[in-house]
Design a protein around this motif. Structure first.
Motif, PDB file in Angstrom:
ATOM      1  N   TYR A  32       0.855  -1.180   0.000  1.00  0.00           N
ATOM      2  CA  TYR A  32       0.000   0.000   0.000  1.00  0.00           C
ATOM      3  C   TYR A  32       0.892   1.231   0.000  1.00  0.00           C
ATOM      4  CZ  TYR A  32      -3.507   3.350   1.758  1.00  0.00           C
ATOM      5  OH  TYR A  32      -4.347   4.421   1.922  1.00  0.00           O
ATOM      6  N   ILE A  34       0.937   5.707  -0.475  1.00  0.00           N
ATOM      7  CA  ILE A  34       0.059   6.865  -0.317  1.00  0.00           C
ATOM      8  C   ILE A  34       0.885   8.136  -0.446  1.00  0.00           C
ATOM      9  CG2 ILE A  34       0.333   6.873   2.219  1.00  0.00           C
ATOM     10  CD1 ILE A  34      -2.710   7.466   2.381  1.00  0.00           C
ATOM     11  N   TYR A  36       0.938  12.240   0.546  1.00  0.00           N
ATOM     12  CA  TYR A  36       0.380  13.282   1.389  1.00  0.00           C
ATOM     13  C   TYR A  36       0.990  14.626   1.020  1.00  0.00           C
ATOM     14  CZ  TYR A  36      -1.926  10.183   4.773  1.00  0.00           C
ATOM     15  OH  TYR A  36      -2.760   9.274   5.380  1.00  0.00           O
ATOM     16  N   PRO A  44      -0.305  16.313   7.744  1.00  0.00           N
ATOM     17  CA  PRO A  44      -0.365  15.812   6.368  1.00  0.00           C
ATOM     18  C   PRO A  44      -1.804  15.641   5.897  1.00  0.00           C
ATOM     19  CG  PRO A  44       1.253  14.575   7.653  1.00  0.00           C
ATOM     20  CD  PRO A  44       0.488  15.426   8.613  1.00  0.00           C
ATOM     21  N   PHE A  46      -4.215  13.946   2.915  1.00  0.00           N
ATOM     22  CA  PHE A  46      -4.275  12.880   1.913  1.00  0.00           C
ATOM     23  C   PHE A  46      -4.435  13.442   0.505  1.00  0.00           C
ATOM     24  CE2 PHE A  46      -5.332   8.785   0.204  1.00  0.00           C
ATOM     25  CZ  PHE A  46      -6.333   9.012  -0.729  1.00  0.00           C
ATOM     26  N   ASP A  49      -3.985   7.392  -2.976  1.00  0.00           N
ATOM     27  CA  ASP A  49      -3.302   6.163  -2.585  1.00  0.00           C
ATOM     28  C   ASP A  49      -3.413   5.126  -3.695  1.00  0.00           C
ATOM     29  OD1 ASP A  49      -5.892   4.936  -0.236  1.00  0.00           O
ATOM     30  OD2 ASP A  49      -5.984   5.468  -2.361  1.00  0.00           O
ATOM     31  N   ARG A  51      -2.834   0.628  -4.294  1.00  0.00           N
ATOM     32  CA  ARG A  51      -2.455  -0.677  -3.761  1.00  0.00           C
ATOM     33  C   ARG A  51      -1.525  -1.358  -4.756  1.00  0.00           C
ATOM     34  NH1 ARG A  51      -7.528  -2.556  -0.027  1.00  0.00           N
ATOM     35  NH2 ARG A  51      -8.143  -0.433   0.529  1.00  0.00           N
ATOM     36  N   PHE A  89       4.943  14.137   0.605  1.00  0.00           N
ATOM     37  CA  PHE A  89       5.548  12.916   1.131  1.00  0.00           C
ATOM     38  C   PHE A  89       4.912  11.699   0.480  1.00  0.00           C
ATOM     39  CE2 PHE A  89       8.039  14.586   4.580  1.00  0.00           C
ATOM     40  CZ  PHE A  89       7.363  15.712   5.025  1.00  0.00           C
ATOM     41  N   TYR A 100      -1.256  -0.880   9.456  1.00  0.00           N
ATOM     42  CA  TYR A 100      -0.651  -0.363   8.238  1.00  0.00           C
ATOM     43  C   TYR A 100       0.038   0.962   8.555  1.00  0.00           C
ATOM     44  CZ  TYR A 100      -2.230  -3.781   4.824  1.00  0.00           C
ATOM     45  OH  TYR A 100      -2.395  -4.917   4.079  1.00  0.00           O
ATOM     46  N   LEU A 102       2.516   3.871   8.452  1.00  0.00           N
ATOM     47  CA  LEU A 102       3.145   4.415   7.260  1.00  0.00           C
ATOM     48  C   LEU A 102       4.629   4.666   7.486  1.00  0.00           C
ATOM     49  CD1 LEU A 102       0.328   6.938   6.303  1.00  0.00           C
ATOM     50  CD2 LEU A 102       0.769   4.696   5.290  1.00  0.00           C
ATOM     51  N   PHE A 104       7.357   6.909   5.968  1.00  0.00           N
ATOM     52  CA  PHE A 104       7.450   8.099   5.129  1.00  0.00           C
ATOM     53  C   PHE A 104       8.852   8.330   4.618  1.00  0.00           C
ATOM     54  CE2 PHE A 104       3.457  10.475   5.595  1.00  0.00           C
ATOM     55  CZ  PHE A 104       2.859   9.825   6.653  1.00  0.00           C
TER      56      PHE A 104
END
Lengths: 114, 114
Positions: A32, A34, A36, A44, A46, A49, A51, A89, A100, A102, A104
């Protein structure tokens, strides 16, 4: 563990141009990813994202591309606007004891000039 | 609707003091994360809660750091005997479930230890 980093620490673009921000990751088990956006003094926010079973995802003015072969992510922003100026990021995650959580990268500062 | 809130937004502590940082996640969110963000860096994972259970605290820098979420909603990050290296922005994030979902971040608490 996961290591996620960015190729360019700063990026300056003119208003109306397209922007591309790149990111490399090291842990092939990450499933996953993502992006930001973070403005000064804020948390941050969103953007988009994706997968690991996908290689492209589009949002409003943004596209994320995932290349698992070379472990590379990119964020494309179309028709960049002054309000897009911020630090961006990328982060990767995989299912673990930490959910999950993150991982960064360091971030890329995007500056949009009129 | 209300997002993630954190308080205080700014905290100045003298070295050796104890501090408590509060996070109010989005109502009903199961997962809660704490991150530490040093100046000019990306956020780094500290700890993860699934409801009231702290499932991972591997990112906490030392035993001076302690986090709790006793009723599965509000969380508190406590730092005992603060040191200058604890100066950072502390971010809280929550997600609805336990899978790979967008994490909603609060504005952060900027801690300065003098």
């Amino acid at each position: 563990g996961e290591s996620v980093g960015l190729h360019l620490p700063t990026l300056s673009v003119q208003e109306g141009d397209n922007s591309i921000i790149n990111c490399a990751y090291s842990n092939s088990a990450s499933d996953y990813f993502i992006w930001y956006k973070q403005e000064s003094g804020k948390g941050p926010q969103f953007i988009i994202d994706i997968r690991s079973n996908m290689d492209k995802r589009q949002g409003q003015r943004v596209t994320v591309l995932l290349n698992k072969t070379v472990k590379h992510l990119s964020l494309q922003i179309a028709a960049t606007q002054p309000g897009d100026s911020a630090v961006y990021f990328c982060a990767g995650a995989l299912n673990s004891n930490s959910g999950y959580a993150l991982n960064f990268g360091k971030g890329t500062s995007l500056l949009v000039t009129p | 609707g209300a997002g993630v809130s954190q308080s205080p937004r700014y905290k100045v502590a003298k070295r050796g003091q104890d501090v408590a940082l509060r996070c109010d996640p989005i109502s009903g969110h199961v997962s809660l994360f704490w991150y530490q963000q040093a100046l000019g860096q990306g956020p780094e994972f500290l700890t993860y809660f699934q409801n009231e259970a702290q499932l991972d605290k591997s990112g906490l820098p030392s035993d001076r750091f302690f986090a709790e979420r006793p009723e599965g909603s509000v969380s508190t990050l406590k730092i005992q005997r603060t040191q200058q290296e604890d100066s950072a922005v502390y971010l809280c994030a929550s997600t609805l479930g336990t899978g790979p979902y967008e994490q909603y971040f609060g504005p952060g608490t900027r801690l300065t230890v003098t």
